[in-house]
Design an enzyme around this catalytic site. Structure first.
Site, PDB file in Angstrom:
ATOM      1  N   GLY A  83      36.556 -39.295   0.980  1.00  0.00           N
ATOM      2  CA  GLY A  83      37.335 -40.311   1.208  1.00  0.00           C
ATOM      3  C   GLY A  83      38.827 -39.975   0.942  1.00  0.00           C
ATOM      4  O   GLY A  83      38.922 -38.656   0.512  1.00  0.00           O
ATOM      5  N   GLN A 131      28.589 -43.850   4.820  1.00  0.00           N
ATOM      6  CA  GLN A 131      28.270 -43.751   3.326  1.00  0.00           C
ATOM      7  C   GLN A 131      28.977 -45.023   2.856  1.00  0.00           C
ATOM      8  O   GLN A 131      30.407 -45.240   3.271  1.00  0.00           O
ATOM      9  CB  GLN A 131      28.818 -42.626   2.732  1.00  0.00           C
ATOM     10  CG  GLN A 131      28.981 -42.498   1.184  1.00  0.00           C
ATOM     11  CD  GLN A 131      30.176 -43.039   0.851  1.00  0.00           C
ATOM     12  OE1 GLN A 131      31.060 -42.750   1.157  1.00  0.00           O
ATOM     13  NE2 GLN A 131      30.138 -43.932  -0.445  1.00  0.00           N
ATOM     14  N   HIS A 282      28.230 -35.652  -7.125  1.00  0.00           N
ATOM     15  CA  HIS A 282      29.441 -36.140  -6.444  1.00  0.00           C
ATOM     16  C   HIS A 282      30.409 -35.108  -6.649  1.00  0.00           C
ATOM     17  O   HIS A 282      31.768 -35.237  -6.733  1.00  0.00           O
ATOM     18  CB  HIS A 282      30.066 -37.425  -7.348  1.00  0.00           C
ATOM     19  CG  HIS A 282      30.704 -38.429  -6.290  1.00  0.00           C
ATOM     20  ND1 HIS A 282      30.360 -39.619  -5.873  1.00  0.00           N
ATOM     21  CD2 HIS A 282      31.950 -38.345  -5.966  1.00  0.00           C
ATOM     22  CE1 HIS A 282      31.062 -40.062  -5.165  1.00  0.00           C
ATOM     23  NE2 HIS A 282      32.136 -39.389  -5.102  1.00  0.00           N
ATOM     24  N   ARG A 285      32.672 -35.077  -9.790  1.00  0.00           N
ATOM     25  CA  ARG A 285      34.079 -36.070  -9.905  1.00  0.00           C
ATOM     26  C   ARG A 285      33.496 -37.270 -10.551  1.00  0.00           C
ATOM     27  O   ARG A 285      34.172 -38.233 -10.467  1.00  0.00           O
ATOM     28  CB  ARG A 285      34.121 -36.201  -8.287  1.00  0.00           C
ATOM     29  CG  ARG A 285      34.666 -35.134  -7.603  1.00  0.00           C
ATOM     30  CD  ARG A 285      34.744 -35.273  -6.072  1.00  0.00           C
ATOM     31  NE  ARG A 285      35.931 -35.947  -5.739  1.00  0.00           N
ATOM     32  CZ  ARG A 285      37.134 -35.591  -5.570  1.00  0.00           C
ATOM     33  NH1 ARG A 285      37.400 -33.982  -5.625  1.00  0.00           N
ATOM     34  NH2 ARG A 285      37.919 -36.113  -5.035  1.00  0.00           N
ATOM     35  N   ASP A 313      23.896 -31.671  -2.348  1.00  0.00           N
ATOM     36  CA  ASP A 313      25.315 -31.351  -2.113  1.00  0.00           C
ATOM     37  C   ASP A 313      25.851 -30.925  -3.517  1.00  0.00           C
ATOM     38  O   ASP A 313      25.214 -31.448  -4.434  1.00  0.00           O
ATOM     39  CB  ASP A 313      26.151 -32.240  -1.432  1.00  0.00           C
ATOM     40  CG  ASP A 313      26.591 -33.354  -2.135  1.00  0.00           C
ATOM     41  OD1 ASP A 313      26.638 -33.170  -3.438  1.00  0.00           O
ATOM     42  OD2 ASP A 313      27.003 -34.457  -1.450  1.00  0.00           O
ATOM     43  N   ARG A 317      28.953 -22.927  -0.961  1.00  0.00           N
ATOM     44  CA  ARG A 317      30.006 -22.058  -0.705  1.00  0.00           C
ATOM     45  C   ARG A 317      29.647 -21.246   0.255  1.00  0.00           C
ATOM     46  O   ARG A 317      30.576 -20.500   0.871  1.00  0.00           O
ATOM     47  CB  ARG A 317      30.834 -21.496  -1.727  1.00  0.00           C
ATOM     48  CG  ARG A 317      31.689 -22.843  -2.554  1.00  0.00           C
ATOM     49  CD  ARG A 317      32.619 -23.795  -2.095  1.00  0.00           C
ATOM     50  NE  ARG A 317      33.072 -24.559  -2.630  1.00  0.00           N
ATOM     51  CZ  ARG A 317      32.432 -25.697  -2.804  1.00  0.00           C
ATOM     52  NH1 ARG A 317      31.284 -26.298  -2.073  1.00  0.00           N
ATOM     53  NH2 ARG A 317      33.010 -26.753  -3.653  1.00  0.00           N
ATOM     54  N   ARG A 337      34.164 -30.128  -0.222  1.00  0.00           N
ATOM     55  CA  ARG A 337      35.490 -29.261   0.020  1.00  0.00           C
ATOM     56  C   ARG A 337      35.614 -28.515   0.848  1.00  0.00           C
ATOM     57  O   ARG A 337      36.749 -28.326   1.359  1.00  0.00           O
ATOM     58  CB  ARG A 337      35.732 -28.938  -1.596  1.00  0.00           C
ATOM     59  CG  ARG A 337      35.787 -30.122  -2.708  1.00  0.00           C
ATOM     60  CD  ARG A 337      35.962 -29.053  -3.954  1.00  0.00           C
ATOM     61  NE  ARG A 337      35.935 -30.261  -5.097  1.00  0.00           N
ATOM     62  CZ  ARG A 337      34.904 -30.704  -5.832  1.00  0.00           C
ATOM     63  NH1 ARG A 337      33.807 -30.377  -5.435  1.00  0.00           N
ATOM     64  NH2 ARG A 337      35.225 -31.794  -6.782  1.00  0.00           N
TER      65      ARG A 337
HETATM   66  C1  FMN Z   1      37.862 -35.079  -1.762  1.00  0.00           C
HETATM   67  C2  FMN Z   1      36.843 -35.554  -1.945  1.00  0.00           C
HETATM   68  C3  FMN Z   1      36.346 -36.965  -1.721  1.00  0.00           C
HETATM   69  C4  FMN Z   1      35.214 -37.478  -1.873  1.00  0.00           C
HETATM   70  N1  FMN Z   1      35.091 -38.688  -1.423  1.00  0.00           N
HETATM   71  C5  FMN Z   1      33.510 -39.229  -1.518  1.00  0.00           C
HETATM   72  C6  FMN Z   1      33.075 -40.490  -0.879  1.00  0.00           C
HETATM   73  O1  FMN Z   1      34.087 -41.185  -0.412  1.00  0.00           O
HETATM   74  N2  FMN Z   1      32.176 -40.861  -1.239  1.00  0.00           N
HETATM   75  C7  FMN Z   1      30.874 -40.184  -1.597  1.00  0.00           C
HETATM   76  O2  FMN Z   1      29.761 -40.652  -1.578  1.00  0.00           O
HETATM   77  N3  FMN Z   1      31.154 -38.852  -1.865  1.00  0.00           N
HETATM   78  C8  FMN Z   1      32.422 -38.429  -2.081  1.00  0.00           C
HETATM   79  N4  FMN Z   1      32.794 -37.254  -2.475  1.00  0.00           N
HETATM   80  C9  FMN Z   1      31.604 -36.454  -2.788  1.00  0.00           C
HETATM   81  C10 FMN Z   1      31.086 -35.678  -1.611  1.00  0.00           C
HETATM   82  O3  FMN Z   1      30.417 -36.354  -0.665  1.00  0.00           O
HETATM   83  C11 FMN Z   1      30.022 -34.541  -2.266  1.00  0.00           C
HETATM   84  O4  FMN Z   1      28.978 -35.221  -2.893  1.00  0.00           O
HETATM   85  C12 FMN Z   1      30.736 -33.433  -2.788  1.00  0.00           C
HETATM   86  O5  FMN Z   1      31.900 -32.969  -2.607  1.00  0.00           O
HETATM   87  C13 FMN Z   1      29.733 -32.126  -2.832  1.00  0.00           C
HETATM   88  O6  FMN Z   1      30.318 -31.174  -3.584  1.00  0.00           O
HETATM   89  P1  FMN Z   1      31.389 -29.891  -2.886  1.00  0.00           P
HETATM   90  O7  FMN Z   1      32.686 -30.308  -2.772  1.00  0.00           O
HETATM   91  O8  FMN Z   1      31.386 -28.821  -4.095  1.00  0.00           O
HETATM   92  O9  FMN Z   1      30.662 -29.410  -1.660  1.00  0.00           O
HETATM   93  C14 FMN Z   1      34.023 -36.551  -2.291  1.00  0.00           C
HETATM   94  C15 FMN Z   1      34.180 -35.343  -2.509  1.00  0.00           C
HETATM   95  C16 FMN Z   1      35.799 -34.702  -2.456  1.00  0.00           C
HETATM   96  C17 FMN Z   1      35.813 -33.310  -3.209  1.00  0.00           C
END
Ligand code: FMN
Length: 397
Positions: A83, A131, A282, A285, A313, A317, A337
């Protein structure tokens, strides 16, 4: 040589992106929650698994193709939903969708994205998955499903790990809020990062205007500087398995649950008629202190029938990370990311570079592992190894 040309790997792109992005944007993209424990665990877990490669296997003709939900994709790596990607690159959602379509890898439109999903579908020949951040309210869910069906979305991914907003202390310190507010410290941050201010902030305002909550509900919502009707997170804490069964009875497409970590939730997802799950924390996060998705993966795989698509996920990397997850039973992996780092460093070229890096690493590493196809990547090719070998994570800024 450009900044982008100098980047040979995803960690290189991360380092470069961190230099370019204002601190508040860097904090939003790179950061995790509370102590950053889930975030650190997700990358470190890949270092705690090692390969036992096979030799003298003919790997001259290799294929990294994977079949998911009746589609054959070129790589076992797709773009996870992210997002507010517009704060990294103007109309970033569009560039991500186009790059994924051209590379023939899955792209998941985030419910918190800014380019209308109808346009993303039109530009990519209906290539995208969607999603949803769902409120526990069947009327609103029903109206969203109607929009998705009209836009020819075939794969619906419901995120189940965000019933409330998490404790993002790092964002509070950096004065980054949702809805987005242009505070004095955010403005100063922008002034100190002129490349981002000109290439992203001003270009976006001049070109497409303030990004909107375009895909959260059944209609295009307000700019990201305002709260959408019912709030950004309104009613998500009422979402339950009842709603998943309600959706299953009405949604003719594929239904995936994202954020499944516990084996029992995987079993419930299968029993509720889901077509697959994404093991995910996530990206570190949401709940801090989660085990790494890679560590949760074998339990989830064991809880569902063979052949049920389990994806993952979090912390991927390297091509080798994807291969380790596949060895432990994942059909494919997603990244969040990495493609945002590519977008920050080199726009559309940067996103394509991310795909090229994964493609090249996977092709080489499959050969070195002794596998010509993904089906040959079996659990006997990996073993646990000492935590001392774990890779340091990017950390929470
Ligand atoms: C900037 C950012 C925004 C994200 N926004 C969403 C989102 O809108 N919906 C969601 O299901 N996951 C969201 N995620 C989680 C990602 O879909 C994913 O689960 C996660 O980034 C995977 O880990 P990685 O960044 O280490 O690859 C977001 C992650 C990041 C880094």
């Amino acid at each position: 040589m450009s900044r982008l040309d100098r980047c040979l790997s995803i960690p290189d792109l991360e380092r470069e992106a961190r230099r370019i992005l204002p601190r508040c944007v860097e904090g939003y993209v790179c950061g995790g929650t509370e102590d950053g424990a889930s975030l650190a665990a997700s990358t470190a877990a890949f270092g705690q698994i090692g390969f036992l490669p096979r030799g003298l296997r003919v790997v001259e003709q290799r294929s990294s193709q994977v079949e998911v939900f009746g589609q054959r994709y070129a790589l076992p790596v797709g773009f996870a939903p992210t997002g507010f990607a517009a704060i990294v690159m103007e109309e970033c959602d569009l560039a991500l969708a186009r790059a994924a379509k051209d590379a023939n890898i899955p792209f998941i439109i985030s419910g918190a994205s800014s380019v209308p999903l109808e346009r993303l579908q039109a530009e990519t020949g209906n290539h995208c998955w969607y999603q949803a951040y769902l409120p526990g309210d069947t009327d609103r869910i029903g109206r969203l499903l109607a929009r998705l069906q009209a836009a020819h979305i075939d794969v619906l991914v419901v995120t189940i790990d965000t019933c409330v907003g998490a404790n993002r202390e790092n964002l509070q310190r950096l004065a980054f809020t949702v809805p987005f507010k242009l505070s004095a410290s955010v403005m100063l941050d922008g002034l100190l990062h002129p490349r981002w201010t000109f290439d992203v902030f001003l270009r976006t305002l001049r070109g497409s205007g303030v990004p909107r909550f375009a895909n959260l509900y059944e209609e295009i919502g307000p700019p990201i500087t305002q709260d959408p009707p019912n709030g950004f997170r309104g009613g998500r804490d009422r979402l339950s398995w009842e709603h998943i069964r309600w959706i299953r009875a009405r949604w003719p497409g594929k239904l995936i649950l994202k954020g499944v970590m516990h084996p029992e939730d995987a079993r419930l997802a299968h029993a509720a008629g889901a077509d697959g799950v994404i093991v995910s924390s996530h990206g570190g996060r949401q709940l801090d202190g989660c085990v790494a998705p890679l560590q949760a993966l074998p339990g989830v795989v064991a809880a569902v029938p063979a052949g049920f698509p389990v994806m993952l996920d979090g912390g991927v990397r390297r091509g080798t990370d994807a291969l380790k997850a596949i060895a432990l039973g994942a059909r494919m992996v997603f990244t969040g990311r990495p493609q945002l780092y590519g977008a920050a460093v080199g726009g559309a070229h940067g996103i394509r570079k991310v795909v090229d890096i994964f493609r090249n690493e996977i092709a080489t590493d499959m050969a070195l592992l002794g596998c010509a196809t993904l089906a040959e990547i079996t659990p006997d090719l990996v073993v646990p190894q000492a935590p001392a070998c774990s890779r340091p994570s990017g950390g929470t800024p």
